[in-house]
Design an enzyme around this catalytic site. Structure first.
Site, PDB file in Angstrom:
ATOM      1  N   SER A  12       2.965   3.993  -1.730  1.00  0.00           N
ATOM      2  CA  SER A  12       3.967   4.699  -0.854  1.00  0.00           C
ATOM      3  C   SER A  12       5.333   4.519  -1.070  1.00  0.00           C
ATOM      4  O   SER A  12       6.419   4.952  -0.769  1.00  0.00           O
ATOM      5  CB  SER A  12       3.462   4.687   0.603  1.00  0.00           C
ATOM      6  OG  SER A  12       3.743   3.323   1.139  1.00  0.00           O
ATOM      7  N   ASN A  13       5.708   3.294  -1.437  1.00  0.00           N
ATOM      8  CA  ASN A  13       6.923   2.914  -1.589  1.00  0.00           C
ATOM      9  C   ASN A  13       7.534   3.228  -2.993  1.00  0.00           C
ATOM     10  O   ASN A  13       8.523   3.530  -3.100  1.00  0.00           O
ATOM     11  CB  ASN A  13       7.074   1.033  -1.397  1.00  0.00           C
ATOM     12  CG  ASN A  13       7.228   0.755  -0.165  1.00  0.00           C
ATOM     13  OD1 ASN A  13       8.261   0.754   0.396  1.00  0.00           O
ATOM     14  ND2 ASN A  13       6.127   0.058   0.369  1.00  0.00           N
ATOM     15  N   HIS A  48       8.637  -7.039   0.905  1.00  0.00           N
ATOM     16  CA  HIS A  48       7.590  -7.603   1.627  1.00  0.00           C
ATOM     17  C   HIS A  48       7.535  -7.253   3.155  1.00  0.00           C
ATOM     18  O   HIS A  48       8.577  -7.318   3.655  1.00  0.00           O
ATOM     19  CB  HIS A  48       7.716  -9.215   1.648  1.00  0.00           C
ATOM     20  CG  HIS A  48       6.599  -9.970   2.309  1.00  0.00           C
ATOM     21  ND1 HIS A  48       5.546  -9.966   1.834  1.00  0.00           N
ATOM     22  CD2 HIS A  48       6.654 -10.452   3.370  1.00  0.00           C
ATOM     23  CE1 HIS A  48       4.611 -10.599   2.513  1.00  0.00           C
ATOM     24  NE2 HIS A  48       5.321 -11.076   3.653  1.00  0.00           N
TER      25      HIS A  48
HETATM   26  C1  GAR Z   1       3.613  -2.325   1.654  1.00  0.00           C
HETATM   27  O1  GAR Z   1       3.500  -2.626   2.884  1.00  0.00           O
HETATM   28  C2  GAR Z   1       4.485  -3.568   1.031  1.00  0.00           C
HETATM   29  O2  GAR Z   1       5.480  -4.149   1.492  1.00  0.00           O
HETATM   30  C3  GAR Z   1       3.312  -4.602   0.931  1.00  0.00           C
HETATM   31  O3  GAR Z   1       2.194  -3.996   0.482  1.00  0.00           O
HETATM   32  C4  GAR Z   1       2.267  -2.679   0.891  1.00  0.00           C
HETATM   33  C5  GAR Z   1       2.156  -1.727  -0.399  1.00  0.00           C
HETATM   34  O4  GAR Z   1       1.984  -0.309   0.060  1.00  0.00           O
HETATM   35  N1  GAR Z   1       3.298  -5.900  -0.043  1.00  0.00           N
HETATM   36  C6  GAR Z   1       3.076  -6.855   0.130  1.00  0.00           C
HETATM   37  O5  GAR Z   1       2.554  -7.269   1.068  1.00  0.00           O
HETATM   38  C7  GAR Z   1       3.563  -7.932  -1.002  1.00  0.00           C
HETATM   39  N2  GAR Z   1       3.138  -9.095  -0.541  1.00  0.00           N
HETATM   40  P1  GAR Z   1       2.375   0.899  -0.939  1.00  0.00           P
HETATM   41  O6  GAR Z   1       1.368   0.688  -2.243  1.00  0.00           O
HETATM   42  O7  GAR Z   1       1.940   2.297   0.121  1.00  0.00           O
HETATM   43  O8  GAR Z   1       3.881   0.877  -1.220  1.00  0.00           O
END
Ligand code: GAR
Length: 214
Positions: A14-15, A114
């Site tokens: 999603s990011n 993070h």
């Molecule tokens: C997000 O919340 C990101 O900040 C976290 O994993 C998730 C990924 O979501 N990252 C960490 O915890 C790194 N230590 P996404 O795949 O939907 O972007």
């Protein structure tokens, strides 16, 4: 001149999507050269394909860390990226990987988001850890990666308030929405003004507001 970035993912993406949407909307002056996942089943890979971005899987399963990182480096070498952008990439990068992206100013050209206000709650379950601890305020941190886990110079942070009515799901949802807003803005600031401004090593005023959130 847009910055060229590689986005490394492991799952949902999603990011990554927020970054690709910002590029598409003209809000982020960047070229996403490649999306790379250590997990061949990551939803992010299919999603990246919908944005016409090369999406590459280099499975980490069954390989030692050094072998996997070398394959990732070999892939990234084809794209000449300015920054490696971690977006839910759930692998710890070794110092030798980071060295490949060392800038002459001493930092590594690797950026991470993070889901907590670092240095609080590093690790893989930051939302759960912060929520279960009972924090009244949490947020997200965009930082340069160094040799320690969830550690390195902080580029930007955004905070949100925990509501009395929050469940873990609603807490996570508001945090994630904040991540999606913060990450593209930070990248745009880097593209526009250079990273020195966020590192506090430039006296130039910034033109991009990272915004207040609640
Ligand atoms: C997000 O919340 C990101 O900040 C976290 O994993 C998730 C990924 O979501 N990252 C960490 O915890 C790194 N230590 P996404 O795949 O939907 O972007």
């Amino acid at each position: 001149m847009p910055i060229s970035i590689a986005i490394l993912v492991s799952g949902r993406g999603s990011n990554m999507k927020a970054i690709l949407d910002a590029v598409r909307a003209g809000e982020l002056d960047a070229k996403v050269a490649v999306v790379l996942s250590n997990n061949p089943d990551a939803e992010a890979l299919e999603l990246a394909g919908r944005y016409d971005v090369p999406a590459v899987a280099i499975a980490s399963k069954g390989k030692n860390r050094q072998q996997h990182e070398q394959e990732v480096l070999n892939c990234l070498a084809k794209y000449e990226v300015d920054f490696v952008v971690l977006a839910g990439y759930m692998r710890v990068l070794t110092p030798s990987f980071l060295q490949a992206f060392r800038h002459s100013a001493g930092y590594f050209r690797v950026i991470n988001i993070h889901p907590s206000l670092l240095p609080a709650f590093p690790g893989a379950n930051a939302y759960e850890d912060a929520f279960n601890y009972g924090v009244k305020v949490s947020g997200s941190t965009v930082h340069l990666v160094d040799e320690q886990v969830d550690h390195g110079p902080i580029l930007a942070q955004a905070a949100f308030t925990r509501l009395d009515s929050d469940t873990l799901e609603s807490f996570k949802g508001r945090g994630l929405a904040l991540e999606h807003s913060l990450y593209p803005k930070v990248l745009q600031q880097i593209s526009q003004d250079g990273i020195e401004l966020l590192l506090g090593t430039s006296s130039k005023p910034t033109a991009v507001s990272l915004g207040e959130t609640r």
